[in-house]
Scaffold this motif. Sequence first.
Motif, PDB file in Angstrom:
ATOM      1  N   UNK A  13      17.635  38.083 102.064  1.00 19.79           N
ATOM      2  CA  UNK A  13      17.197  39.739 102.335  1.00 19.79           C
ATOM      3  C   UNK A  13      17.122  40.224 100.734  1.00 19.79           C
ATOM      4  N   UNK A  14      17.962  39.906  99.924  1.00 22.22           N
ATOM      5  CA  UNK A  14      17.813  40.582  98.594  1.00 22.22           C
ATOM      6  C   UNK A  14      16.532  40.523  98.067  1.00 22.22           C
ATOM      7  N   UNK A  15      15.810  39.355  98.367  1.00 19.91           N
ATOM      8  CA  UNK A  15      14.293  38.919  97.883  1.00 19.91           C
ATOM      9  C   UNK A  15      13.391  40.061  98.405  1.00 19.91           C
ATOM     10  N   UNK A  16      13.788  40.781  99.459  1.00 22.22           N
ATOM     11  CA  UNK A  16      12.952  41.696 100.023  1.00 22.22           C
ATOM     12  C   UNK A  16      13.278  43.330  99.402  1.00 22.22           C
ATOM     13  N   UNK A  17      14.061  43.469  98.434  1.00 21.56           N
ATOM     14  CA  UNK A  17      14.282  44.751  98.156  1.00 21.56           C
ATOM     15  C   UNK A  17      13.114  45.353  97.612  1.00 21.56           C
ATOM     16  N   UNK A  18      13.046  46.858  97.778  1.00 19.62           N
ATOM     17  CA  UNK A  18      11.806  47.528  97.333  1.00 19.62           C
ATOM     18  C   UNK A  18      11.711  47.339  95.722  1.00 19.62           C
ATOM     19  N   UNK A  19      10.484  47.413  95.185  1.00 15.56           N
ATOM     20  CA  UNK A  19      10.211  47.434  93.768  1.00 15.56           C
ATOM     21  C   UNK A  19      11.025  48.432  93.041  1.00 15.56           C
ATOM     22  N   UNK A  20      11.356  49.487  93.857  1.00 19.14           N
ATOM     23  CA  UNK A  20      11.950  50.917  92.899  1.00 19.14           C
ATOM     24  C   UNK A  20      13.320  50.454  92.854  1.00 19.14           C
ATOM     25  N   UNK A  21      14.081  49.159  93.371  1.00 23.73           N
ATOM     26  CA  UNK A  21      15.309  49.026  92.956  1.00 23.73           C
ATOM     27  C   UNK A  21      15.576  48.880  91.564  1.00 23.73           C
ATOM     28  N   UNK A  22      16.647  49.887  91.138  1.00 25.15           N
ATOM     29  CA  UNK A  22      17.036  49.887  89.757  1.00 25.15           C
ATOM     30  C   UNK A  22      17.469  48.347  88.951  1.00 25.15           C
ATOM     31  N   UNK A  23      17.009  48.451  87.934  1.00 21.92           N
ATOM     32  CA  UNK A  23      17.556  47.452  86.920  1.00 21.92           C
ATOM     33  C   UNK A  23      19.039  47.170  86.886  1.00 21.92           C
ATOM     34  N   UNK A  24      19.663  48.305  87.006  1.00 23.86           N
ATOM     35  CA  UNK A  24      21.341  48.385  87.077  1.00 23.86           C
ATOM     36  C   UNK A  24      21.836  47.577  88.401  1.00 23.86           C
ATOM     37  N   UNK A  25      21.219  48.016  89.624  1.00 28.08           N
ATOM     38  CA  UNK A  25      21.634  47.418  90.920  1.00 28.08           C
ATOM     39  C   UNK A  25      21.303  46.104  90.583  1.00 28.08           C
ATOM     40  N   UNK A  26      19.983  45.643  90.281  1.00 31.03           N
ATOM     41  CA  UNK A  26      19.517  44.142  90.043  1.00 31.03           C
ATOM     42  C   UNK A  26      20.742  43.335  89.459  1.00 31.03           C
ATOM     43  N   UNK A  27      20.938  43.838  88.298  1.00 30.66           N
ATOM     44  CA  UNK A  27      22.248  43.246  87.512  1.00 30.66           C
ATOM     45  C   UNK A  27      23.514  43.164  88.081  1.00 30.66           C
ATOM     46  N   UNK A  28      23.792  43.943  88.819  1.00 29.64           N
ATOM     47  CA  UNK A  28      25.213  43.876  89.782  1.00 29.64           C
ATOM     48  C   UNK A  28      24.950  42.864  90.828  1.00 29.64           C
ATOM     49  N   UNK A  29      23.606  42.683  91.445  1.00 24.64           N
ATOM     50  CA  UNK A  29      23.743  41.650  92.372  1.00 24.64           C
ATOM     51  C   UNK A  29      23.423  40.283  91.549  1.00 24.64           C
ATOM     52  N   UNK A  30      23.005  40.234  90.636  1.00 29.01           N
ATOM     53  CA  UNK A  30      23.074  39.048  89.724  1.00 29.01           C
ATOM     54  C   UNK A  30      24.250  38.583  89.340  1.00 29.01           C
ATOM     55  N   UNK A  31      25.317  39.572  88.819  1.00 26.91           N
ATOM     56  CA  UNK A  31      26.602  39.214  88.408  1.00 26.91           C
ATOM     57  C   UNK A  31      27.232  38.727  89.837  1.00 26.91           C
TER      58      UNK A  31
END
Length: 87
Positions: A13-31
């Motif tokens: 589902x995370x692969x379908x997050x909108x392009x407006x998702x912030x880099x900070x949120x993406x980094x949290x998910x990555x970690x």
Amino acid sequence: MALKDEFEEHAEKAKTLPPATTDADKLILYGLYKQATVGKCNTSRPGMFNLKERYKWDAWKAVEEKTQETAMEDYITKVKQLLEAAQ
């Protein structure tokens, strides 16, 4: 549903997050993803000229004290929050 199955479902589902998702949120998910799938950070910090990889490493290192199960739970919660906010 088992935690691992739910985690894998939300990873998709995370692969379908909108392009407006912030880099900070993406980094949290990555970690959280790396902690959930690999465990404690097991690589050295990238050099200062490789900023993207350095930010990713920092995000992983920030959550390395979480158990893999806790990281999975936190990842699922974060994906749910981001998907709800996007609606």
